[in-house]
Scaffold this active site. Structure first.
Site, PDB file in Angstrom:
ATOM      1  N   ASP A  16       0.876  -1.174   0.000  1.00 23.08           N
ATOM      2  CA  ASP A  16       0.000   0.000   0.000  1.00 23.08           C
ATOM      3  C   ASP A  16       0.908   1.217   0.000  1.00 23.08           C
ATOM      4  O   ASP A  16       1.493   1.582   1.026  1.00 23.08           O
ATOM      5  CB  ASP A  16      -0.899  -0.017   1.241  1.00 23.08           C
ATOM      6  CG  ASP A  16      -1.726   1.261   1.378  1.00 23.08           C
ATOM      7  OD1 ASP A  16      -1.798   2.039   0.406  1.00 23.08           O
ATOM      8  OD2 ASP A  16      -2.290   1.490   2.470  1.00 23.08           O
ATOM      9  N   LYS A  64       3.047  11.668  -3.617  1.00 22.37           N
ATOM     10  CA  LYS A  64       2.025  10.965  -4.396  1.00 22.37           C
ATOM     11  C   LYS A  64       0.943  11.921  -4.905  1.00 22.37           C
ATOM     12  O   LYS A  64       0.323  11.675  -5.951  1.00 22.37           O
ATOM     13  CB  LYS A  64       1.412   9.872  -3.518  1.00 22.37           C
ATOM     14  CG  LYS A  64       0.415   8.957  -4.198  1.00 22.37           C
ATOM     15  CD  LYS A  64      -0.043   7.894  -3.208  1.00 22.37           C
ATOM     16  CE  LYS A  64      -1.275   7.165  -3.690  1.00 22.37           C
ATOM     17  NZ  LYS A  64      -1.825   6.267  -2.656  1.00 22.37           N
ATOM     18  N   GLU A  67      -7.274   0.764  -4.345  1.00 23.50           N
ATOM     19  CA  GLU A  67      -7.187   0.695  -2.884  1.00 23.50           C
ATOM     20  C   GLU A  67      -8.481   0.192  -2.225  1.00 23.50           C
ATOM     21  O   GLU A  67      -8.423  -0.718  -1.379  1.00 23.50           O
ATOM     22  CB  GLU A  67      -6.775   2.061  -2.331  1.00 23.50           C
ATOM     23  CG  GLU A  67      -5.317   2.403  -2.670  1.00 23.50           C
ATOM     24  CD  GLU A  67      -4.962   3.851  -2.427  1.00 23.50           C
ATOM     25  OE1 GLU A  67      -5.826   4.608  -1.928  1.00 23.50           O
ATOM     26  OE2 GLU A  67      -3.821   4.241  -2.738  1.00 23.50           O
ATOM     27  N   ASP A 112     -12.745   4.936   1.802  1.00 26.17           N
ATOM     28  CA  ASP A 112     -11.297   4.941   2.016  1.00 26.17           C
ATOM     29  C   ASP A 112     -10.798   6.382   1.990  1.00 26.17           C
ATOM     30  O   ASP A 112     -10.660   6.993   0.928  1.00 26.17           O
ATOM     31  CB  ASP A 112     -10.624   4.107   0.920  1.00 26.17           C
ATOM     32  CG  ASP A 112      -9.110   4.005   1.094  1.00 26.17           C
ATOM     33  OD1 ASP A 112      -8.568   4.637   2.011  1.00 26.17           O
ATOM     34  OD2 ASP A 112      -8.477   3.283   0.305  1.00 26.17           O
TER      35      ASP A 112
END
Length: 522
Positions: free
Chosen positions: A13, A74, A179, A205
């Protein structure tokens, strides 16, 4: 290639704030602890006069070396420097972000006495290298194969950049997995597929950098994604940014000092805001106290949960808006959702949980899976499946394209070829006639939901098809693989003259990344 599939396959992850690795071991998922004994690793990279630090070592020096300690990289992947969101983030980051010649954001650091520029994917490749090393130390063998998670709302270009980063880190990427889909697999395995009838699950999420909402139907061992929604720039860091901005103005008002241009001061303030945010998840109020913050100022502020919620309420409500959109796209109402699964560290915020509970008419939220580890767990399960572990080989994933894909017509409109939430992998062909009648046809491939390509849609790539005479009709083929990466080709219907975009997106190629990554890792 058989050699590439040998050895253990791990799940990673790759998070905006923290990363986590896991492996299928002795019939179950095992989270891999790092060299500090912690199950999650900061996605931080720091540079100094002698070395490059990654993980906890980098996070530990962020307050004393803020201009050369990178976090949140990211959030920059696949974005343009001119993007207003990049500009907004850059103002509050202590490190410098500049534009390349093609509007690509580049992070500037001083390393071994030399100024070096890094793309966001290069920083991510360093974090992935660290996670690979952590896994190898734990397993006692070389690790080559991995499944890496990506936000469900990442476009094909962003996914390709993550895949390239993994390759540079020395990993054979078996698959990219969304994800929330990974989290749903972890949830399903925990439930042992005990339901013989289909169940509808909404995975919410909310991590440090992005929000993903997915609605899945789970029946036995089949995970069918019905719809996805979300925002690749909405998460815990935005809540931190709101607090930092608020206190910058508070100091300006109270002390007549502007701290916005001081990287070290901003970093100290951000660290205090992050800590305060976590405290307010289980406390009604907390105190931010920073001695000698700036120019002799001792800053102290009693922050209540109510103030924190007021600062971020419009962002919290935006999160719930994506939940509503996802349900509508899936054509499922609130009452038909059996479980609302919370994933990501930011779901610990009480107001987020309350708004979700209210939206689902008082339904209790599912907190049985670890919010920081669920995605890595699901990625590890997928890695084990792709590696041929027979005990879980019956699990089947059916994901979807998060956004519509199409081409720009002569009038600047978006002609959709693949609608959003189409199951993938898929290959769709379409005949185009509008505005084609000329010898040289320029194709612009876009992703998004706006009717006008120059609205909110993202340009993924362009190519030109030339012919000996005017082209009146074209066959266009859009092919999305299991990783969500797009290939586009077009050919003149009569002469079969063909032009191809291979993996649309304009990512950084390996040869352009190797040298700086090798330098940073040395």
């Amino acid at each position: 290639m058989a050699g590439e599939r040998e050895g253990p396959a791990i799940g990673i992850d790759l998070g905006t704030t923290y990363s986590c690795a896991a492996v299928w071991h002795h019939g179950d998922v095992e989270i891999i602890p790092n060299d500090q004994g912690n199950r999650i690793t900061p996605s931080y990279v720091a540079f100094n006069e002698t070395e490059c630090l990654i993980g906890h070592a980098a996070e530990n020096v962020v307050d004393i070396n803020p201009a050369n300690t990178i976090f949140g990289a990211k959030r920059l992947i696949g974005r343009r420097f001119s993007d207003p969101l990049v500009q907004k983030d850059s103002m509050l980051w202590p490190f410098k972000v500049i534009s390349s010649h093609d509007d690509k954001p580049m992070i500037v650091v001083t390393y071994k006495g030399e100024e070096i520029q890094f793309a966001a994917e290069q920083i991510c490749s360093m974090v992935l290298t660290k996670m690979k090393e952590i896994a190898e130390a734990f397993l006692g063998c070389s690790v080559k194969n991995a499944v890496i998670s990506v936000p469900a709302y990442f476009n094909g270009s962003q996914r390709q950049l993550i895949k390239e980063a993994g390759t540079i880190a020395g990993l054979n990427i078996l698959r990219l997995i969304a994800e929330p889909t990974a989290a749903a697999i972890a949830y399903g395995l925990q439930k042992k597929y005990s339901n013989t009838s289909p169940i509808n699950v909404l995975v919410f999420d909310l991590g440090g950098g992005n929000l993903d909402v997915s609605v899945l139907t789970i029946e036995n061992s089949i995970f069918q994604v019905k719809a996805v929604a979300g925002d690749t720039h909405l998460g815990g860091e935005d809540f931190d940014n709101r607090m930092v901005g608020y206190f910058v103005e508070e100091i300006k008002r109270k002390h007549k000092k502007d701290i916005s241009g001081n990287p070290r001061t901003l970093r100290r303030l951000r660290t205090a805001c992050e800590r305060a945010k976590r405290n307010l998840s289980f406390m009604a109020h907390t105190t931010i106290a920073l001695e000698h913050l700036y120019d002799g100022i001792d800053f102290e502020y009693k922050l209540t949960r109510e103030t924190f919620e007021e600062l971020n309420m419009y962002l919290f409500e935006e999160c719930i808006g994506h939940v509503d959109k996802c349900l509508k796209d899936a054509q499922i109402d609130q009452e038909s959702i059996h479980d609302v699964v919370l994933v990501g560290g930011s779901t610990r915020i009480p107001m987020i949980q309350q708004l979700l509970k209210d939206f689902f008419n008082g339904k209790e939220l599912c907190k049985s899976i670890h919010p920081d580890e669920a995605v890595a767990s699901g990625a590890a399960i997928q890695a084990a499946i792709l590696s041929g572990h027979s005990e879980i080989s019956d699990i089947e994933l059916c994901d979807v394209a998060p956004l519509s894909l199409g081409v720009m017509t002569s009038g600047g409109e978006m002609e959709v070829v693949i609608p959003r939430n189409t199951p993938i992998p898929t290959k769709i062909k379409k005949i185009l006639k509008k505005g084609i009648d000329r010898k040289k046809v320029r194709f612009s491939v876009y992703q998004g939901e706006s009717e006008r390509t120059r609205g909110d849609n993202t340009l993924l790539g362009e190519f030109v098809l030339s012919a000996q005479r005017n082209v009146s009709c074209l066959n266009v083929s859009f092919d999305i693989d299991a990783n969500g990466i797009l290939n586009v080709s077009a050919e003149e219907k009569d002469s079969r003259k063909k032009s191809i975009i291979d993996k649309v997106g304009g990512w950084l190629h390996k040869k352009k990344i190797d040298r700086p990554v090798e330098e940073a890792s040395s």
